[in-house]
Scaffold this active site. Structure first.
Site, PDB file in Angstrom:
ATOM      1  N   THR A   1       1.565  -4.643   4.099  1.00  0.00           N
ATOM      2  CA  THR A   1       1.308  -5.033   5.489  1.00  0.00           C
ATOM      3  C   THR A   1       0.646  -6.407   5.622  1.00  0.00           C
ATOM      4  OG1 THR A   1      -0.860  -3.943   5.547  1.00  0.00           O
ATOM      5  CG2 THR A   1       1.047  -2.631   6.236  1.00  0.00           C
ATOM      6  N   ASP A   2      -0.031  -6.862   4.552  1.00  0.00           N
ATOM      7  CA  ASP A   2      -0.789  -8.117   4.695  1.00  0.00           C
ATOM      8  C   ASP A   2       0.093  -9.287   5.120  1.00  0.00           C
ATOM      9  OD1 ASP A   2      -3.120  -6.856   4.063  1.00  0.00           O
ATOM     10  OD2 ASP A   2      -3.224  -7.575   1.994  1.00  0.00           O
TER      11      ASP A   2
ATOM     12  N   THR B   1       0.816  -1.218   0.000  1.00  0.00           N
ATOM     13  CA  THR B   1       0.000   0.000   0.000  1.00  0.00           C
ATOM     14  C   THR B   1       0.850   1.269   0.000  1.00  0.00           C
ATOM     15  OG1 THR B   1      -1.820  -1.084   1.129  1.00  0.00           O
ATOM     16  CG2 THR B   1      -1.709   1.286   1.372  1.00  0.00           C
TER      17      THR B   1
ATOM     18  N   ASP C   1       1.529  -6.543  -4.509  1.00  0.00           N
ATOM     19  CA  ASP C   1       0.738  -6.564  -3.287  1.00  0.00           C
ATOM     20  C   ASP C   1       1.300  -7.733  -2.498  1.00  0.00           C
ATOM     21  OD1 ASP C   1      -1.442  -7.414  -1.468  1.00  0.00           O
ATOM     22  OD2 ASP C   1      -2.583  -5.864  -2.509  1.00  0.00           O
ATOM     23  N   SER C   2       1.569  -7.548  -1.216  1.00  0.00           N
ATOM     24  CA  SER C   2       2.270  -8.609  -0.487  1.00  0.00           C
ATOM     25  C   SER C   2       1.424  -9.866  -0.311  1.00  0.00           C
ATOM     26  CB  SER C   2       2.766  -8.099   0.869  1.00  0.00           C
ATOM     27  OG  SER C   2       1.719  -8.030   1.801  1.00  0.00           O
ATOM     28  N   SER C   3       0.140  -9.785  -0.636  1.00  0.00           N
ATOM     29  CA  SER C   3      -0.687 -11.002  -0.624  1.00  0.00           C
ATOM     30  C   SER C   3      -0.189 -11.986  -1.679  1.00  0.00           C
ATOM     31  CB  SER C   3      -2.151 -10.655  -0.909  1.00  0.00           C
ATOM     32  OG  SER C   3      -2.601  -9.730   0.034  1.00  0.00           O
TER      33      SER C   3
HETATM   34  N1  ASP Z   1      -2.661  -5.476   0.365  1.00  0.00           N
HETATM   35  C1  ASP Z   1      -1.580  -4.613   0.791  1.00  0.00           C
HETATM   36  C2  ASP Z   1      -0.296  -5.414   0.777  1.00  0.00           C
HETATM   37  O1  ASP Z   1      -0.082  -6.203   1.637  1.00  0.00           O
HETATM   38  C3  ASP Z   1      -1.864  -4.058   2.150  1.00  0.00           C
HETATM   39  C4  ASP Z   1      -0.843  -3.082   2.667  1.00  0.00           C
HETATM   40  O2  ASP Z   1       0.266  -2.960   2.214  1.00  0.00           O
HETATM   41  O3  ASP Z   1      -1.176  -2.382   3.647  1.00  0.00           O
HETATM   42  O4  ASP Z   1       0.496  -5.275  -0.114  1.00  0.00           O
END
Ligand code: ASP
Length: 372
Positions: free
Chosen positions: A118-119, A15, A86-88
């Site tokens: 953050t994910d 994000t 996206d870290s997902s």
């Molecule tokens: N979906 C985002 C990720 O993990 C969420 C984030 O970074 O806050 O890349």
């Protein structure tokens, strides 16, 4: 006398650097350095850059404005990955790449910041903690809940503090800075997808809380000052054959069989102190069979806070202890899964030695009262 500290910022996506696409959903953006970061006075001192770096072999560096710590000048380089994610979308291979990059550039920088979605930060920080078997410099993961393109972004402060921590504090381990706190990589959990304080470490205190200054108490460090050599050694391998199975009231033997199929390690997320349903015996039998076949099965609690000990407290936890399921103690599920990936690729160890290693505190991830 001003000391210059050079920090490498590895931008992997998340994000922090996202904007909405034509479908109205957030996706990572390229070149955040020139599109945003160099335009933000909080993150780049353009006057300093023009006078001291422009036209030199240091012009690729971004200059962090001075705070109170004027005896240290923090310069940072942004290393943007070709494929931002996206870290997902991350799996063990992505973290292997990050570990290899930290090793590759280790001697060129004084510390490392990883901009990470953050994910899966909790997974990534844990995996990196194990892979970096020796690291003599500070490694900080950070990110944002609100993109850096927006005025209300928390990314400015997170990146600023992560850079200061990496440049001014010697914390030779993998950490996460978010909100106002620095957490141990193996202890951190994402606890909110809306709060600016997105992370917590429910079984262990934060390593530091940002106040008017950033200070860390030496007793919070895993390694006493000066005890870690200034080298980076990585364990360059991770098992992909690990997974996590959450115990829920509708669990069936078929579900267990399907999840365990082809796995070398499984993390069982159990109720409370490490409990499972025992009236339906087939459920336990499936787990017992897997352990007999030398699948490394680890018992971690579903509770946010607490521990699974090596002895059962309830009848519903006894069978798992008796058949050789390994207690995770107070590890997070993320750290336990990362540790399984790591331990299972220690080919020089026997199954029993791998079990012992899972129960041993090696990166500050657990408190095993039997080992104290
Ligand atoms: N979906 C985002 C990720 O993990 C969420 C984030 O970074 O806050 O890349």
């Amino acid at each position: 006398m001003v000391t210059v500290k050079r920090i490498l910022v590895i931008y992997t996506g998340g994000t922090f650097g996202m904007l909405k696409n034509e479908k109205g959903v957030l996706v990572p953006q390229k070149d955040i350095e020139h599109r945003v970061i160099r335009k933000l006075p909080q993150l780049h001192d353009n006057e300093y850059w023009k006078q001291n770096l422009h036209g030199t072999d240091m012009e690729e560096y971004v200059a962090l404005p001075d705070g109170k710590d004027t005896d240290i000048k923090v310069l940072y380089k942004i290393y943007e990955y070709d494929e931002l994610k996206d870290s997902s979308d991350f799996n063990n291979d992505d973290w292997l790449k990050m570990a290899r990059d930290i090793k590759r550039f280790y001697h060129d920088y004084d510390g490392f910041v990883v901009l990470h979605g953050t994910d899966t930060t909790a997974y990534g920080a844990s995996v990196l903690s194990y892979m970096l078997e020796t690291v003599g410099k500070t490694v900080v993961l950070t990110g944002a809940q609100v993109p850096i393109f927006q005025p209300r972004s928390d990314g400015n402060n997170n990146l600023f503090c992560a850079l200061l921590v990496a440049a001014t504090l010697h914390i030779p381990e993998v950490t996460v800075f978010f909100g106002a706190k620095l957490f141990r990589g193996t202890r951190v959990k994402k606890v909110s997808n809306t709060r600016i304080q997105a992370f917590d470490s429910p079984n262990f205190p934060a390593l530091l809380e940002a106040r008017t200054t950033l200070d860390i108490e030496p007793k919070m460090l895993i390694h006493p000052a000066g005890s870690v050599p200034d080298v980076c050694q990585i364990h360059d391998q991770l098992s992909h054959k690990v997974y996590v199975l959450k115990v829920a009231p509708t669990i069936t033997p078929e579900i267990i069989r399907a999840v365990f199929n082809g796995m070398d390690g499984v993390l069982l997320e159990t109720y409370g102190n490490g409990n499972i349903p025992i009236k339906r015996k087939e459920i336990y039998k499936e787990i017992e069979r897997a352990v007999k076949n030398k699948v490394l099965v680890v018992n971690v609690t579903q509770c946010i806070n607490g521990t699974v000990l090596g002895k059962a407290i309830y009848e519903t936890g006894l069978l798992l202890v008796e058949c050789g399921v390994v207690p995770a103690f107070d590890m997070t599920a993320e750290a336990a899964l990362a540790k399984l990936s790591y331990v299972l690729t220690k080919t020089e160890l026997s199954y029993e030695q791998k079990v012992e290693l899972m129960k041993t505190n090696i990166r500050g991830e657990l408190n095993n009262p039997n080992h104290n």
